[in-house]
Scaffold this active site. Sequence first.
Site, PDB file in Angstrom:
ATOM      1  N   ARG A  57       0.848  -1.188   0.000  1.00  0.00           N
ATOM      2  CA  ARG A  57       0.000   0.000   0.000  1.00  0.00           C
ATOM      3  C   ARG A  57       0.878   1.230   0.000  1.00  0.00           C
ATOM      4  O   ARG A  57       1.347   1.658   1.054  1.00  0.00           O
ATOM      5  CB  ARG A  57      -0.871   0.021   1.247  1.00  0.00           C
ATOM      6  CG  ARG A  57      -1.834  -1.140   1.333  1.00  0.00           C
ATOM      7  CD  ARG A  57      -2.524  -1.100   2.681  1.00  0.00           C
ATOM      8  NE  ARG A  57      -3.416  -2.255   2.850  1.00  0.00           N
ATOM      9  CZ  ARG A  57      -3.986  -2.572   4.000  1.00  0.00           C
ATOM     10  NH1 ARG A  57      -3.764  -1.830   5.081  1.00  0.00           N
ATOM     11  NH2 ARG A  57      -4.773  -3.627   4.083  1.00  0.00           N
ATOM     12  N   ASP A 114       1.802   5.119   0.023  1.00  0.00           N
ATOM     13  CA  ASP A 114       1.167   6.275   0.666  1.00  0.00           C
ATOM     14  C   ASP A 114       0.809   7.357  -0.350  1.00  0.00           C
ATOM     15  O   ASP A 114       1.247   7.312  -1.500  1.00  0.00           O
ATOM     16  CB  ASP A 114       2.126   6.878   1.703  1.00  0.00           C
ATOM     17  CG  ASP A 114       2.149   6.062   2.986  1.00  0.00           C
ATOM     18  OD1 ASP A 114       1.102   5.510   3.363  1.00  0.00           O
ATOM     19  OD2 ASP A 114       3.232   5.985   3.604  1.00  0.00           O
ATOM     20  N   TYR A 125      12.570  -0.277  -3.747  1.00  0.00           N
ATOM     21  CA  TYR A 125      12.148   1.111  -3.875  1.00  0.00           C
ATOM     22  C   TYR A 125      13.312   1.946  -4.390  1.00  0.00           C
ATOM     23  O   TYR A 125      14.483   1.660  -4.116  1.00  0.00           O
ATOM     24  CB  TYR A 125      11.721   1.681  -2.517  1.00  0.00           C
ATOM     25  CG  TYR A 125      10.367   1.216  -2.037  1.00  0.00           C
ATOM     26  CD1 TYR A 125       9.214   1.915  -2.359  1.00  0.00           C
ATOM     27  CD2 TYR A 125      10.251   0.069  -1.246  1.00  0.00           C
ATOM     28  CE1 TYR A 125       7.973   1.486  -1.906  1.00  0.00           C
ATOM     29  CE2 TYR A 125       9.006  -0.366  -0.797  1.00  0.00           C
ATOM     30  CZ  TYR A 125       7.874   0.360  -1.127  1.00  0.00           C
ATOM     31  OH  TYR A 125       6.649  -0.055  -0.688  1.00  0.00           O
ATOM     32  N   ARG A 127      11.424   6.208   3.777  1.00  0.00           N
ATOM     33  CA  ARG A 127      11.451   7.673   3.907  1.00  0.00           C
ATOM     34  C   ARG A 127      12.161   8.110   5.193  1.00  0.00           C
ATOM     35  O   ARG A 127      12.843   9.144   5.207  1.00  0.00           O
ATOM     36  CB  ARG A 127      10.020   8.223   3.846  1.00  0.00           C
ATOM     37  CG  ARG A 127       9.414   8.095   2.444  1.00  0.00           C
ATOM     38  CD  ARG A 127       7.905   8.263   2.429  1.00  0.00           C
ATOM     39  NE  ARG A 127       7.506   9.550   2.973  1.00  0.00           N
ATOM     40  CZ  ARG A 127       6.238   9.899   3.215  1.00  0.00           C
ATOM     41  NH1 ARG A 127       5.250   9.026   2.955  1.00  0.00           N
ATOM     42  NH2 ARG A 127       5.958  11.077   3.704  1.00  0.00           N
TER      43      ARG A 127
END
Lengths: 248, 248
Positions: free
Chosen positions: A50, A52, A111, A198
């Site tokens: 999921r 963001d 990522y 992040r």
Amino acid sequence: MARFRMTLEYDGRGFVGWQRQDNGLGVQEVVENAVHAFAGEDAVVQAAGRTDAGVHALGQVAHVDLIKDWPEDTVRDALNFHMKEYAVSVLTAKAVDEDFHARFSAVSRRYLYRILNRRPPPTLDGGMVWWVPAALDVPAMAEAARVLIGHHDFTSFRATHCQAKSPVKTLDSLDITQVGQEIHFDVGARSFLHHQVRNMVGSLRWVGEGRWTAKDLQAALDARDRAAGGPTAPPDGLYLTHVGYPEA
Amino acid sequence: MARFRMTLEYDGRGFVGWQRQDNGLGVQEVVENAVHAFAGEDAVVQAAGRTDAGVHALGQVAHVDLIKDWPEDTVRDALNFHMKEYAVSVLTAKAVDEDFHARFSAVSRRYLYRILNRRPPPTLDGGMVWWVPAALDVPAMAEAARVLIGHHDFTSFRATHCQAKSPVKTLDSLDITQVGQEIHFDVGARSFLHHQVRNMVGSLRWVGEGRWTAKDLQAALDARDRAAGGPTAPPDGLYLTHVGYPEA
């Protein structure tokens, strides 16, 4: 019933994230509406992760069950046709066995995080990079990143509202490279905690600025306390690039 | 008086082009308004080339005369500060002699044209590429492009409203390469006719589709008639990347 595995690309701007939500448009809703428009079915589209709000995907994977055994290219093209108002594309659609599950079968996630490291602000890449005007020390960041590789309790880099059962994860890779005026973070693991990438990037920025050393990053990791970690990098620069499965 | 040479980057979406116009916002107006906000002067900003609506720049060059001899970095940072609402950035600002003229001193211009050549539509690159779903034959396009290199009458690839005195230009380079799912056209010349790059790319697409051969492209060039040329590619994929001057 036929199960289809889809690779999805999307621009996270303008979406509240992957998940269908009441407070705005989720990517999931766009894909599910396209499935309805195409096949007339109210099917749930399950994604590997999921993302963001504001986070992009170059290789999100999702699956959906359809009643009819459509040709794969028809599924891809029909969904793209019905999503043409939105910055969401099905790159591939493949028929898979019913034991394939986009989320539970996944064994790796990758990522990319992009920092635009220059004094002038971004233009064409606005919303697609984190703009950091002050020069960052890339070798220092790459050296410090080694602290994070491996099997650790990542509580210090975990969103306080993260719902994962355990804060212990294995970080397989965190490669930092200068690409023109950008700094790219390529990060790989079986799975991640919420905001983990992040929060690691935000902490590594402090290393790049000279505010933290590798030892400070180590101390932050050892503290197992979110308050000891660095700030959260914005979603703009984050891309889900790849989800791996046992067969591929 | 001090003359400053600026390198500019901008996202052509949302602008009517470089030039100040009545029918919408031009990039020139944004920069001139920033000059006014910064220095309190109503100075004209002269660019090397007038990009059309929707055309982007990675290396547009412009000059401006200011009364005060500001530090170069102050000019760059102050203009960027006053343009922060817009997708326009000053990459560099350099003090130059008064005989430097962004347009008249330029001896070369380079453009990049990006085709996204895949069946799924663009997402993150919407407005930044020309989406061509059908597979194009890149070697055939690269071979045919050689027809256009050199000193020719380019009337067949010139916008009918082009105001250049002569349709004769020298095309120095037109390199076509596959870059992942994209096809990049790198085009260089001292100067170009209006729409020349977009008309050449539109014609080369026909070659890539097999609709035209290199001989057909040659015949189109020889016809010296815009009606004999191929269609105009959209502005989305076009970037002014570099302007050359004698000293650099």
